[in-house]
Motif scaffolding. Structure first.
Motif, PDB file in Angstrom:
ATOM      1  N   SER A 180       0.854  -1.172   0.000  1.00 54.82           N
ATOM      2  CA  SER A 180       0.000   0.000   0.000  1.00 54.82           C
ATOM      3  C   SER A 180       0.902   1.237   0.000  1.00 54.82           C
ATOM      4  O   SER A 180       1.484   1.593   1.026  1.00 54.82           O
ATOM      5  N   ALA A 181       1.030   1.872  -1.150  1.00 58.29           N
ATOM      6  CA  ALA A 181       1.915   3.035  -1.286  1.00 58.29           C
ATOM      7  C   ALA A 181       1.075   4.291  -1.418  1.00 58.29           C
ATOM      8  O   ALA A 181       0.017   4.296  -2.043  1.00 58.29           O
ATOM      9  N   GLU A 182       1.560   5.368  -0.811  1.00 56.79           N
ATOM     10  CA  GLU A 182       0.855   6.648  -0.935  1.00 56.79           C
ATOM     11  C   GLU A 182       1.719   7.625  -1.730  1.00 56.79           C
ATOM     12  O   GLU A 182       2.932   7.693  -1.553  1.00 56.79           O
ATOM     13  N   PRO A 183       1.092   8.370  -2.656  1.00 55.66           N
ATOM     14  CA  PRO A 183       1.869   9.319  -3.466  1.00 55.66           C
ATOM     15  C   PRO A 183       2.256  10.550  -2.650  1.00 55.66           C
ATOM     16  O   PRO A 183       1.482  11.010  -1.804  1.00 55.66           O
ATOM     17  N   ILE A 184       3.450  11.045  -2.879  1.00 57.14           N
ATOM     18  CA  ILE A 184       3.904  12.288  -2.259  1.00 57.14           C
ATOM     19  C   ILE A 184       4.545  13.148  -3.349  1.00 57.14           C
ATOM     20  O   ILE A 184       5.014  12.638  -4.360  1.00 57.14           O
ATOM     21  N   THR A 185       4.540  14.451  -3.150  1.00 60.91           N
ATOM     22  CA  THR A 185       5.139  15.377  -4.105  1.00 60.91           C
ATOM     23  C   THR A 185       6.338  16.040  -3.455  1.00 60.91           C
ATOM     24  O   THR A 185       6.222  16.623  -2.372  1.00 60.91           O
ATOM     25  N   VAL A 186       7.485  15.937  -4.115  1.00 61.27           N
ATOM     26  CA  VAL A 186       8.706  16.554  -3.617  1.00 61.27           C
ATOM     27  C   VAL A 186       8.922  17.823  -4.442  1.00 61.27           C
ATOM     28  O   VAL A 186       9.036  17.767  -5.666  1.00 61.27           O
ATOM     29  N   LYS A 187       8.953  18.956  -3.773  1.00 59.77           N
ATOM     30  CA  LYS A 187       9.116  20.226  -4.472  1.00 59.77           C
ATOM     31  C   LYS A 187      10.587  20.487  -4.761  1.00 59.77           C
ATOM     32  O   LYS A 187      11.457  20.133  -3.979  1.00 59.77           O
ATOM     33  N   ALA A 188      10.852  21.123  -5.901  1.00 60.44           N
ATOM     34  CA  ALA A 188      12.217  21.484  -6.266  1.00 60.44           C
ATOM     35  C   ALA A 188      12.699  22.579  -5.323  1.00 60.44           C
ATOM     36  O   ALA A 188      11.957  23.503  -5.002  1.00 60.44           O
ATOM     37  N   PRO A 189      13.936  22.495  -4.847  1.00 64.03           N
ATOM     38  CA  PRO A 189      14.438  23.511  -3.920  1.00 64.03           C
ATOM     39  C   PRO A 189      14.693  24.836  -4.635  1.00 64.03           C
ATOM     40  O   PRO A 189      15.048  24.873  -5.808  1.00 64.03           O
ATOM     41  N   ASP A 190      14.487  25.935  -3.917  1.00 70.27           N
ATOM     42  CA  ASP A 190      14.813  27.252  -4.438  1.00 70.27           C
ATOM     43  C   ASP A 190      16.252  27.575  -4.066  1.00 70.27           C
ATOM     44  O   ASP A 190      16.728  27.221  -2.994  1.00 70.27           O
ATOM     45  N   THR A 191      16.934  28.251  -4.949  1.00 69.10           N
ATOM     46  CA  THR A 191      18.321  28.633  -4.708  1.00 69.10           C
ATOM     47  C   THR A 191      18.355  30.087  -4.272  1.00 69.10           C
ATOM     48  O   THR A 191      17.748  30.944  -4.898  1.00 69.10           O
TER      49      THR A 191
END
Length: 113
Positions: free
Chosen positions: A83-94
């Motif tokens: 049972s996997a749950e989706p997650i969103t990883v945001k791109a880091p700001d520089t």
């Protein structure tokens, strides 16, 4: 003279392969149509859309699940039967080092001088 000719032919073969040979995603490393459309505009030529491998990615979709030992595991493709749950990883700001320290940015310092 023969050595130089061999080197030139090898370089041309490698360059052609970058535009022709499909890699992991089924696409070649370089996109000939993008080069043809933007060859006179260097700022557009190297904007990252020339190759799917070089383009900047925004948010990334990942999955997380627990392994049999109860530890969290992360990946792009969850294993079957979990049972996997989706997650969103945001791109880091520089940000600049001055902004990190809480000081004025480079633009503000240059404007005052």
């Amino acid at each position: 003279m023969r050595f130089l000719l061999i080197i030139v032919v090898l370089l041309l073969a490698v360059l052609a392969a970058l535009f022709i040979v499909p890699l992991g995603g089924g696409k070649p490393l370089l996109n000939w149509q993008h080069v043809e459309q933007n060859w006179q505009q260097p700022e557009k030529l190297f904007d990252g859309s020339m190759s799917p491998w070089l383009e900047k990615k925004g948010d990334t979709e990942l999955y997380r699940w627990r392994d049999p030992d109860g530890n969290w595991q992360y990946g792009q493709i969850p294993p079957p039967g979990v049972s996997a749950e989706p997650i969103t990883v945001k791109a880091p700001d520089t940000i600049s080092s001055e902004e990190m320290r809480g000081g004025k940015g480079l633009e503000e310092t240059q404007q005052k001088q």
